[in-house]
Design an enzyme around this catalytic site. Structure first.
Site, mmCIF file in Angstrom:
data_model
loop_
_atom_site.group_PDB
_atom_site.id
_atom_site.type_symbol
_atom_site.label_atom_id
_atom_site.label_comp_id
_atom_site.label_asym_id
_atom_site.label_seq_id
_atom_site.Cartn_x
_atom_site.Cartn_y
_atom_site.Cartn_z
ATOM 1 N N ASP A 35 3.404 3.836 -7.190
ATOM 2 C CA ASP A 35 2.840 2.516 -6.891
ATOM 3 C C ASP A 35 1.697 2.271 -7.877
ATOM 4 O O ASP A 35 0.601 2.800 -7.714
ATOM 5 C CB ASP A 35 2.330 2.481 -5.448
ATOM 6 C CG ASP A 35 1.700 1.149 -5.082
ATOM 7 O OD1 ASP A 35 1.697 0.226 -5.928
ATOM 8 O OD2 ASP A 35 1.188 1.021 -3.950
ATOM 9 N N TYR A 60 5.722 -7.759 -11.911
ATOM 10 C CA TYR A 60 6.007 -8.773 -10.903
ATOM 11 C C TYR A 60 6.559 -9.984 -11.642
ATOM 12 O O TYR A 60 5.836 -10.649 -12.385
ATOM 13 C CB TYR A 60 4.726 -9.132 -10.155
ATOM 14 C CG TYR A 60 4.902 -10.123 -9.016
ATOM 15 C CD1 TYR A 60 4.915 -9.696 -7.695
ATOM 16 C CD2 TYR A 60 5.047 -11.493 -9.264
ATOM 17 C CE1 TYR A 60 5.058 -10.602 -6.646
ATOM 18 C CE2 TYR A 60 5.202 -12.396 -8.232
ATOM 19 C CZ TYR A 60 5.209 -11.949 -6.930
ATOM 20 O OH TYR A 60 5.358 -12.853 -5.904
ATOM 21 N N THR A 61 7.863 -10.252 -11.479
ATOM 22 C CA THR A 61 8.523 -11.279 -12.290
ATOM 23 C C THR A 61 8.954 -12.519 -11.500
ATOM 24 O O THR A 61 9.619 -13.385 -12.055
ATOM 25 C CB THR A 61 9.764 -10.695 -12.982
ATOM 26 O OG1 THR A 61 10.654 -10.166 -11.988
ATOM 27 C CG2 THR A 61 9.378 -9.603 -13.968
ATOM 28 N N THR A 100 5.149 -10.748 -21.794
ATOM 29 C CA THR A 100 6.013 -11.918 -21.682
ATOM 30 C C THR A 100 5.632 -13.052 -22.630
ATOM 31 O O THR A 100 4.467 -13.192 -23.013
ATOM 32 C CB THR A 100 5.978 -12.463 -20.236
ATOM 33 O OG1 THR A 100 6.739 -13.667 -20.132
ATOM 34 C CG2 THR A 100 4.547 -12.766 -19.805
ATOM 35 N N ASP A 101 6.635 -13.872 -22.952
ATOM 36 C CA ASP A 101 6.398 -15.096 -23.712
ATOM 37 C C ASP A 101 5.603 -16.121 -22.904
ATOM 38 O O ASP A 101 5.042 -17.061 -23.455
ATOM 39 C CB ASP A 101 7.738 -15.717 -24.126
ATOM 40 C CG ASP A 101 8.603 -16.070 -22.922
ATOM 41 O OD1 ASP A 101 8.717 -15.223 -21.995
ATOM 42 O OD2 ASP A 101 9.172 -17.172 -22.888
ATOM 43 N N TYR A 124 2.108 -16.364 -13.078
ATOM 44 C CA TYR A 124 2.796 -15.216 -13.667
ATOM 45 C C TYR A 124 2.280 -14.928 -15.073
ATOM 46 O O TYR A 124 1.890 -13.803 -15.394
ATOM 47 C CB TYR A 124 4.303 -15.465 -13.690
ATOM 48 C CG TYR A 124 5.067 -14.487 -14.554
ATOM 49 C CD1 TYR A 124 5.146 -13.147 -14.212
ATOM 50 C CD2 TYR A 124 5.706 -14.908 -15.719
ATOM 51 C CE1 TYR A 124 5.836 -12.235 -15.011
ATOM 52 C CE2 TYR A 124 6.397 -14.011 -16.520
ATOM 53 C CZ TYR A 124 6.464 -12.677 -16.161
ATOM 54 O OH TYR A 124 7.141 -11.797 -16.963
ATOM 55 N N LYS A 128 0.019 -11.643 -16.318
ATOM 56 C CA LYS A 128 0.484 -10.753 -17.382
ATOM 57 C C LYS A 128 -0.537 -10.694 -18.515
ATOM 58 O O LYS A 128 -0.804 -9.620 -19.058
ATOM 59 C CB LYS A 128 1.836 -11.221 -17.914
ATOM 60 C CG LYS A 128 2.994 -11.025 -16.949
ATOM 61 C CD LYS A 128 3.269 -9.550 -16.660
ATOM 62 C CE LYS A 128 3.809 -8.824 -17.869
ATOM 63 N NZ LYS A 128 4.082 -7.384 -17.558
ATOM 64 N N TRP A 150 13.322 -14.033 -21.302
ATOM 65 C CA TRP A 150 14.677 -14.335 -20.827
ATOM 66 C C TRP A 150 15.546 -13.075 -20.778
ATOM 67 O O TRP A 150 16.666 -13.047 -21.285
ATOM 68 C CB TRP A 150 15.318 -15.378 -21.724
ATOM 69 C CG TRP A 150 14.677 -16.727 -21.750
ATOM 70 C CD1 TRP A 150 13.385 -17.031 -21.432
ATOM 71 C CD2 TRP A 150 15.277 -17.958 -22.153
ATOM 72 N NE1 TRP A 150 13.149 -18.373 -21.611
ATOM 73 C CE2 TRP A 150 14.293 -18.972 -22.056
ATOM 74 C CE3 TRP A 150 16.544 -18.315 -22.610
ATOM 75 C CZ2 TRP A 150 14.541 -20.311 -22.374
ATOM 76 C CZ3 TRP A 150 16.799 -19.629 -22.934
ATOM 77 C CH2 TRP A 150 15.819 -20.631 -22.806
#
Length: 314
Positions: A35, A60-61, A100-101, A124, A128, A150
């Protein structure tokens, strides 16, 4: 070399397991095993295994859910990244952190470079980015941050598999045409990561990539090595869906095609605002890894062949 992967069961972690070079001692841990939101647990687990490299594929997406579940999104994407970075610093382990983008706002019309200022427009993306900043501040050149977009795989839930299901259930579909980016087959991302780790061993195991002379995990600056990686090319979600259907009919996933029409994002409102343009420039990652990007449609075709093979063998 001992490599510890977080996020076991996720798309990227699964592909990293499938493409692992033979000489890697791999430890892949799920959220139940590790965790990352519990600092004490992170310290205990990493001290137990003493990895040379940690690949943080735990994230977490749930982009829309994050708009309400802000605490959890930040716990995983921000604090979890911080705790991993602190433990890596303590053990002198390198950290490969997947981002991420969505750290960009999507207002550009040319690919985002690694040195451009982020400006996330949803929870989100903001969570990130917060984690990315912690990783860089704590580890500096001991870390590599890889932004991607993606992501899909033969394993897990994703846009490709959702489209295949909906195309058997619905008589027609409307797919957003004014959000543009590039898909990423998680297997291609996994191979690039292994190439970063083992530039001298790209042909070992089942790594089928072309390499030149990668910088690997040895950036010259005091900052984290920041890379962008997706497949090559550009498309909208609508273009992606059309390609999925064409290949699905060709490969026997679907008996027939259904009408797929382009719709504006305004016709499909979501809790989280998404960037209208999130194409990222991959030159830095290609140079660092020695791996060339492959066009997204070719990658999609190969992934669907894998998916078909796995279904036929069930």
């Amino acid at each position: 070399m001992k490599v510890l992967i977080t996020g076991k069961g996720g798309q990227l972690a699964w592909e990293l397991e499938q493409t692992k070079p033979e000489m890697i001692n791999l430890i892949s841990l799920s959220a139940q095993d590790l965790d990352i939101t519990d600092q004490e647990v992170v310290e205990q687990v990493l001290r137990l295994h003493k990895p040379d490299i940690v690949i943080n594929a735990a994230t977490y997406t749930a982009v829309d859910k994050a708009e309400e579940d802000i605490k959890t999104a930040y716990a995983v994407n921000d604090l979890g990244s911080e705790y991993l970075a602190l433990s890596c610093k303590d053990l002198n382990s390198k950290l490969i952190h997947v981002s991420t983008d969505f750290v960009f706002d999507g207002t550009k019309t040319t690919p985002y470079q690694t040195d451009e200022k982020p400006n996330p427009i949803n929870v989100y993306g903001a969570s990130k980015l917060a984690g990315d900043i912690k990783v860089n501040d704590i580890l500096g050149a001991q870390a590599t941050i890889i932004r991607t977009a993606w992501v899909y795989s033969a394993n897990g839930n994703n846009f490709v598999k959702t489209m295949l299901r909906l195309m058997t259930e619905k008589e027609h579909l409307g797919i957003v045409y004014d959000q543009v980016g590039t898909p990423t087959w998680a297997k291609g991302l996994a191979k690039m990561i292994w190439a970063l780790i083992m530039p001298e061993g790209l042909n070992a195991g089942n790594l089928d990539v072309q390499s030149s002379s990668p910088q690997a995990l040895t950036p010259s600056s005091s900052e984290a090595l920041l890379l962008h990686w997706t497949d090559a090319g550009v498309c909208s979600w609508y273009d992606f869906a059309v390609a999925i259907q064409e290949l699905a009919v060709e490969k026997g996933f679907l008996d027939k095609a259904i009408p797929v029409r382009p719709i504006p994002a305004s016709a499909y409102p979501t809790p989280a605002t998404r960037p209208s343009f999130s194409v990222i420039d991959k030159a830095s990652a290609e140079q660092a890894s020695g791996v060339e990007t492959i066009h997204w449609r070719k990658q999609l075709s190969e992934m669907m062949d894998e998916l078909k093979h796995s279904q036929n063998n069930k």
